[in-house]
Design a protein around this motif. Structure first.
Motif, PDB file in Angstrom:
ATOM      1  N   SER A 214       0.694  -1.066   0.054  1.00  0.00           N
ATOM      2  CA  SER A 214       0.029  -0.100   0.021  1.00  0.00           C
ATOM      3  C   SER A 214       0.918   1.271   0.055  1.00  0.00           C
ATOM      4  CB  SER A 214      -0.929  -0.220   1.258  1.00  0.00           C
ATOM      5  OG  SER A 214      -1.898  -0.959   1.252  1.00  0.00           O
ATOM      6  N   GLU A 215       2.020   1.169   0.832  1.00  0.00           N
ATOM      7  CA  GLU A 215       2.860   2.138   0.719  1.00  0.00           C
ATOM      8  C   GLU A 215       3.609   2.773  -0.641  1.00  0.00           C
ATOM      9  OE1 GLU A 215       5.239   5.509   1.894  1.00  0.00           O
ATOM     10  OE2 GLU A 215       3.319   4.822   2.631  1.00  0.00           O
ATOM     11  N   LEU A 216       4.017   1.453  -1.295  1.00  0.00           N
ATOM     12  CA  LEU A 216       4.672   1.768  -2.595  1.00  0.00           C
ATOM     13  C   LEU A 216       3.472   2.155  -3.454  1.00  0.00           C
ATOM     14  CD1 LEU A 216       6.540  -1.771  -2.760  1.00  0.00           C
ATOM     15  CD2 LEU A 216       7.413   0.553  -2.693  1.00  0.00           C
ATOM     16  N   PHE A 220       3.049   6.100  -6.263  1.00  0.00           N
ATOM     17  CA  PHE A 220       3.060   6.251  -7.606  1.00  0.00           C
ATOM     18  C   PHE A 220       2.790   7.511  -8.206  1.00  0.00           C
ATOM     19  CE2 PHE A 220       2.972   1.585  -8.147  1.00  0.00           C
ATOM     20  CZ  PHE A 220       3.658   1.372  -8.969  1.00  0.00           C
ATOM     21  N   GLY A 221       3.229   8.142  -9.100  1.00  0.00           N
ATOM     22  CA  GLY A 221       3.123   9.493  -9.586  1.00  0.00           C
ATOM     23  C   GLY A 221       3.709  10.422  -8.707  1.00  0.00           C
ATOM     24  N   ASP A 226      10.441  14.611  -3.935  1.00  0.00           N
ATOM     25  CA  ASP A 226       9.249  15.279  -3.200  1.00  0.00           C
ATOM     26  C   ASP A 226       8.668  14.469  -2.236  1.00  0.00           C
ATOM     27  OD1 ASP A 226       9.478  17.383  -4.718  1.00  0.00           O
ATOM     28  OD2 ASP A 226       7.750  16.755  -6.256  1.00  0.00           O
ATOM     29  N   GLU A 227       8.756  12.961  -2.389  1.00  0.00           N
ATOM     30  CA  GLU A 227       8.258  12.072  -1.278  1.00  0.00           C
ATOM     31  C   GLU A 227       9.232  12.062   0.070  1.00  0.00           C
ATOM     32  OE1 GLU A 227       7.257   9.164   1.141  1.00  0.00           O
ATOM     33  OE2 GLU A 227       9.303   9.005   0.154  1.00  0.00           O
ATOM     34  N   LYS A 228      10.470  12.201  -0.308  1.00  0.00           N
ATOM     35  CA  LYS A 228      11.376  12.022   0.619  1.00  0.00           C
ATOM     36  C   LYS A 228      11.375  13.476   1.429  1.00  0.00           C
ATOM     37  CE  LYS A 228      16.256  10.702   1.564  1.00  0.00           C
ATOM     38  NZ  LYS A 228      15.853   9.682   2.563  1.00  0.00           N
ATOM     39  N   ALA A 229      11.101  14.549   0.725  1.00  0.00           N
ATOM     40  CA  ALA A 229      11.120  15.936   1.364  1.00  0.00           C
ATOM     41  C   ALA A 229       9.959  15.731   2.181  1.00  0.00           C
ATOM     42  CB  ALA A 229      11.212  16.865   0.408  1.00  0.00           C
TER      43      ALA A 229
END
Length: 233
Positions: A214-216, A220-221, A226-229
């Protein structure tokens, strides 16, 4: 948000029952996507399925309602009921217990043309390759519950996180060494070792593999940067 069991009217209203009051139903395994079986349902069968979360159908030959597994024990727990674009086919996404075919095959769709054109029997459509991850996680969970003798998984779980983390670190190091070596088979072997020990660690921590999937899927997209930030790390 109300559950399907509480609000079946909209779904039932979208179903286009035939002249006999029936609609074809496909049962698809939620974890793998494998089509398990096909049967028919009337309105009452759908209502019972929505209310109980257990697959119910209507037998045309016996002219009666039936619940999958009521005699064999090979049940289908229903996660969701869906209706297709025209309303003339219903889909149950299910968590099956045991085989779904009365012959003992996992799927009723266990025959396909062989190389010579004749029908060849197997156990059903093959799983997508990535499904093996969920299957290995399920085996690890079963080992923890059943505790068979001489089980490597049980020995790791009994030794706790110190040993499990040691093995994850060891396998990660071996994969790092294998990656630049250019040996694809060896690299795949080391990656599998790391993935296996990671799954043991997740089981020990009580984190289901579905949570990782679910986290993966959530990512997506989304740009990795940005996700790490967004996590502030």
């Amino acid at each position: 948000m109300a559950s399907q069991a509480e609000t079946p009217a909209a779904l039932l209203g979208a179903v286009a029952f035939d002249a006999q009051g029936l609609v074809p139903v496909i049962a698809q395994e939620a974890a793998t996507g494998q089509v398990r079986m096909f049967a028919w349902a009337n309105r009452e069968a759908l209502e019972k399925t929505l209310a109980s979360k257990e697959a119910h159908f209507f037998s045309r030959s016996r002219a009666k309602l039936w619940r999958k597994g009521e005699e064999s024990g090979h049940t289908l727990a229903v996660r969701q009921v869906r209706v297709d674009c025209d309303g003339d086919v219903v889909l149950y996404t299910v968590d099956p217990v045991g085989p779904s075919c009365h012959t003992g095959a996992t799927s009723c769709f266990f025959r396909a043309p062989g190389a010579d054109g004749t029908l060849v029997a197997d156990d059903g459509p093959p799983d997508p390759p990535a499904v093996v991850v969920a299957r290995v996680a399920a085996v690890i969970a079963r080992r923890r519950k059943e505790r068979p003798e001489k089980s490597y998984v049980v020995s790791l779980l009994d030794k706790g996180f110190a040993k499990i983390n040691e093995k994850i670190t060891e396998e990660a190091g071996e994969l790092v060494e294998a990656l630049p070596a250019g040996d694809a088979a060896h690299t795949a072997h080391e990656a599998a070792d790391l993935l296996f020990h990671m799954l043991v660690g997740l089981e020990a921590a009580g984190v289901p593999i579905d949570s990782v999937f679910s986290e993966l899927a959530r990512r997506f997209g989304v740009s990795g940067i940005d996700e790490k930030a967004s996590r502030g790390k």
